[in-house]
Scaffold this motif. Structure first.
Motif, PDB file in Angstrom:
ATOM      1  N   MET A  40       0.854  -1.174   0.000  1.00  0.00           N
ATOM      2  CA  MET A  40       0.000   0.000   0.000  1.00  0.00           C
ATOM      3  C   MET A  40       0.903   1.241   0.000  1.00  0.00           C
ATOM      4  SD  MET A  40      -3.143   0.909   2.542  1.00  0.00           S
ATOM      5  CE  MET A  40      -4.553   0.521   1.546  1.00  0.00           C
ATOM      6  N   ALA A  41       0.569   2.221  -0.786  1.00  0.00           N
ATOM      7  CA  ALA A  41       1.364   3.433  -0.935  1.00  0.00           C
ATOM      8  C   ALA A  41       1.190   4.335   0.299  1.00  0.00           C
ATOM      9  CB  ALA A  41       0.945   4.181  -2.198  1.00  0.00           C
ATOM     10  N   PRO A  42       2.220   5.145   0.598  1.00  0.00           N
ATOM     11  CA  PRO A  42       2.135   6.043   1.750  1.00  0.00           C
ATOM     12  C   PRO A  42       0.927   6.987   1.703  1.00  0.00           C
ATOM     13  CG  PRO A  42       4.393   5.937   0.972  1.00  0.00           C
ATOM     14  CD  PRO A  42       3.556   5.182  -0.008  1.00  0.00           C
ATOM     15  N   GLN A  43       0.599   7.487   0.510  1.00  0.00           N
ATOM     16  CA  GLN A  43      -0.558   8.394   0.438  1.00  0.00           C
ATOM     17  C   GLN A  43      -1.867   7.657   0.752  1.00  0.00           C
ATOM     18  OE1 GLN A  43       1.622   7.821  -2.040  1.00  0.00           O
ATOM     19  NE2 GLN A  43       0.622   7.573  -4.012  1.00  0.00           N
ATOM     20  N   ASP A  44      -1.922   6.359   0.444  1.00  0.00           N
ATOM     21  CA  ASP A  44      -3.117   5.574   0.777  1.00  0.00           C
ATOM     22  C   ASP A  44      -3.245   5.398   2.292  1.00  0.00           C
ATOM     23  OD1 ASP A  44      -3.728   5.284  -1.931  1.00  0.00           O
ATOM     24  OD2 ASP A  44      -2.587   3.411  -2.097  1.00  0.00           O
ATOM     25  N   ILE A  45      -2.101   5.169   2.952  1.00  0.00           N
ATOM     26  CA  ILE A  45      -2.107   5.040   4.414  1.00  0.00           C
ATOM     27  C   ILE A  45      -2.509   6.375   5.032  1.00  0.00           C
ATOM     28  CG2 ILE A  45      -0.683   4.592   6.461  1.00  0.00           C
ATOM     29  CD1 ILE A  45       0.891   2.574   4.756  1.00  0.00           C
ATOM     30  N   LYS A 102      -4.454   8.609   3.761  1.00  0.00           N
ATOM     31  CA  LYS A 102      -5.905   8.762   3.578  1.00  0.00           C
ATOM     32  C   LYS A 102      -6.667   7.930   4.614  1.00  0.00           C
ATOM     33  CE  LYS A 102      -5.674   9.722  -1.370  1.00  0.00           C
ATOM     34  NZ  LYS A 102      -5.879   9.198  -2.717  1.00  0.00           N
ATOM     35  N   LEU A 103      -6.171   6.704   4.872  1.00  0.00           N
ATOM     36  CA  LEU A 103      -6.832   5.856   5.863  1.00  0.00           C
ATOM     37  C   LEU A 103      -6.767   6.492   7.256  1.00  0.00           C
ATOM     38  CD1 LEU A 103      -5.679   2.285   4.776  1.00  0.00           C
ATOM     39  CD2 LEU A 103      -7.951   3.300   4.506  1.00  0.00           C
ATOM     40  N   ILE A 104      -5.622   7.106   7.581  1.00  0.00           N
ATOM     41  CA  ILE A 104      -5.493   7.757   8.896  1.00  0.00           C
ATOM     42  C   ILE A 104      -6.456   8.941   8.980  1.00  0.00           C
ATOM     43  CG2 ILE A 104      -3.937   9.034  10.426  1.00  0.00           C
ATOM     44  CD1 ILE A 104      -1.620   7.298   9.305  1.00  0.00           C
ATOM     45  N   VAL A 105      -6.548   9.705   7.911  1.00  0.00           N
ATOM     46  CA  VAL A 105      -7.454  10.864   7.904  1.00  0.00           C
ATOM     47  C   VAL A 105      -8.899  10.389   8.051  1.00  0.00           C
ATOM     48  CG1 VAL A 105      -8.361  12.750   6.478  1.00  0.00           C
ATOM     49  CG2 VAL A 105      -5.891  12.364   6.626  1.00  0.00           C
ATOM     50  N   ARG A 106      -9.262   9.341   7.318  1.00  0.00           N
ATOM     51  CA  ARG A 106     -10.629   8.820   7.437  1.00  0.00           C
ATOM     52  C   ARG A 106     -10.867   8.245   8.836  1.00  0.00           C
ATOM     53  NH1 ARG A 106     -11.227   4.810   2.686  1.00  0.00           N
ATOM     54  NH2 ARG A 106     -13.015   4.183   3.940  1.00  0.00           N
ATOM     55  N   ASP A 144      -6.721  12.244  14.655  1.00  0.00           N
ATOM     56  CA  ASP A 144      -6.932  13.642  14.264  1.00  0.00           C
ATOM     57  C   ASP A 144      -5.673  14.488  14.462  1.00  0.00           C
ATOM     58  OD1 ASP A 144      -7.161  13.317  17.030  1.00  0.00           O
ATOM     59  OD2 ASP A 144      -8.498  15.038  17.243  1.00  0.00           O
ATOM     60  N   ARG A 145      -4.688  13.970  15.147  1.00  0.00           N
ATOM     61  CA  ARG A 145      -3.429  14.692  15.352  1.00  0.00           C
ATOM     62  C   ARG A 145      -2.437  14.464  14.223  1.00  0.00           C
ATOM     63  NH1 ARG A 145      -2.497  13.469  21.749  1.00  0.00           N
ATOM     64  NH2 ARG A 145      -4.465  14.361  22.453  1.00  0.00           N
ATOM     65  N   PHE A 146      -2.738  13.534  13.354  1.00  0.00           N
ATOM     66  CA  PHE A 146      -1.857  13.238  12.231  1.00  0.00           C
ATOM     67  C   PHE A 146      -1.906  14.385  11.234  1.00  0.00           C
ATOM     68  CE2 PHE A 146      -1.355  11.425   7.918  1.00  0.00           C
ATOM     69  CZ  PHE A 146      -0.042  11.025   8.023  1.00  0.00           C
ATOM     70  N   ALA A 147      -0.734  14.870  10.864  1.00  0.00           N
ATOM     71  CA  ALA A 147      -0.650  15.959   9.884  1.00  0.00           C
ATOM     72  C   ALA A 147      -0.168  15.374   8.562  1.00  0.00           C
ATOM     73  CB  ALA A 147       0.309  17.032  10.369  1.00  0.00           C
ATOM     74  N   VAL A 148      -0.989  15.493   7.542  1.00  0.00           N
ATOM     75  CA  VAL A 148      -0.618  14.983   6.226  1.00  0.00           C
ATOM     76  C   VAL A 148       0.546  15.828   5.718  1.00  0.00           C
ATOM     77  CG1 VAL A 148      -1.400  14.564   3.868  1.00  0.00           C
ATOM     78  CG2 VAL A 148      -2.971  14.228   5.773  1.00  0.00           C
ATOM     79  N   SER A 149       1.625  15.137   5.329  1.00  0.00           N
ATOM     80  CA  SER A 149       2.799  15.828   4.798  1.00  0.00           C
ATOM     81  C   SER A 149       3.530  14.873   3.866  1.00  0.00           C
ATOM     82  CB  SER A 149       3.707  16.278   5.937  1.00  0.00           C
ATOM     83  OG  SER A 149       4.227  15.147   6.597  1.00  0.00           O
ATOM     84  N   TRP A 178       4.855   7.764  11.458  1.00  0.00           N
ATOM     85  CA  TRP A 178       4.011   8.265  12.542  1.00  0.00           C
ATOM     86  C   TRP A 178       3.437   7.091  13.343  1.00  0.00           C
ATOM     87  CZ3 TRP A 178      -1.473   8.346  13.391  1.00  0.00           C
ATOM     88  CH2 TRP A 178      -1.888   9.232  14.390  1.00  0.00           C
ATOM     89  N   LEU A 179       2.964   6.077  12.617  1.00  0.00           N
ATOM     90  CA  LEU A 179       2.393   4.900  13.271  1.00  0.00           C
ATOM     91  C   LEU A 179       3.464   4.134  14.061  1.00  0.00           C
ATOM     92  CD1 LEU A 179       0.144   3.661  10.329  1.00  0.00           C
ATOM     93  CD2 LEU A 179      -0.619   4.797  12.425  1.00  0.00           C
ATOM     94  N   VAL A 180       4.650   3.982  13.469  1.00  0.00           N
ATOM     95  CA  VAL A 180       5.748   3.279  14.142  1.00  0.00           C
ATOM     96  C   VAL A 180       6.159   4.032  15.407  1.00  0.00           C
ATOM     97  CG1 VAL A 180       8.204   2.677  13.938  1.00  0.00           C
ATOM     98  CG2 VAL A 180       6.607   2.052  12.127  1.00  0.00           C
TER      99      VAL A 180
END
Length: 179
Positions: A1-6, A8-12, A62-67, A74-76
């Motif tokens: 799974m690509a980083p941008q997909d992960i 998106k999952l965190i944001v959702r 909700d504290r995750f900042a997309v960058s 972030w998860l690790v």
């Protein structure tokens, strides 16, 4: 799974999307379990930690900042920090500082003994300069712990006279030691 997909999952997940959280779990749990296992070195403990890590992810998404940074980092970080916290919580609280008194050696070291020996020699020399009965009274009061009343009785002088002897003797001792 690509980083941008992960990402998106965190944001959702931050919007409490259970399907996204389920997919995020399936995609990342193996890696996060490996992190927990590497830190904790116990499979059962790592499994418990992983459950707690995903609870944290659910509540803190909700504290995750997309960058441009990797979302898996972030998860690790969450998993690693949680595992370290578990290890720290297992340790017994640090001992009371008073316990260290039992460990310390109360006897003076060589340097202190040398200094004390020199000081003792000076004090004895100054005591020898006092009148014999005054020196004996000072030794009785300050080295043997005799009370003023006991000393007055031993030297057959009034109590106030004994106090005067001791006060004046200490002044003479101080003068001698300051020379």
């Amino acid at each position: 799974m690509a980083p941008q997909d992960i990402s998106k999952l965190i944001v959702r997940t931050s919007m409490k999307d259970r399907a996204a959280f389920d997919l995020l779990y399936r995609q990342t749990s193996a890696k996060l379990f490996g992190v927990c296992l590497r830190v904790l070195k116990d499979r059962g403990d790592a499994e418990e930690a992983l459950q707690e890590v995903f609870v944290k992810i659910w509540t803190k998404a909700d504290r995750f900042a997309v960058s441009d940074l990797s979302p898996i980092s972030w998860l690790v970080a969450i998993a690693r920090n949680h595992a370290i916290d578990r290890i720290r919580s297992r340790r017994s609280p640090s001992a009371n500082i008073d316990v260290a008194l039992d460990v310390a050696d109360p006897t003076p070291g060589p340097e202190a003994m040398a200094v004390a020996g020199g000081e003792a020699e000076r004090i004895h020399h100054c005591l020898d300069e006092l009148e014999q009965d005054r020196a004996a009274a000072v030794r009785g009061a300050y080295l043997s712990g005799e009370s003023y009343a006991e000393l007055a009785e031993r030297f057959k002088v009034p109590l106030n006279t004994m106090r005067t002897w001791l006060r004046r003797s200490l002044l003479k001792l101080r003068e001698c030691l300051e020379r």
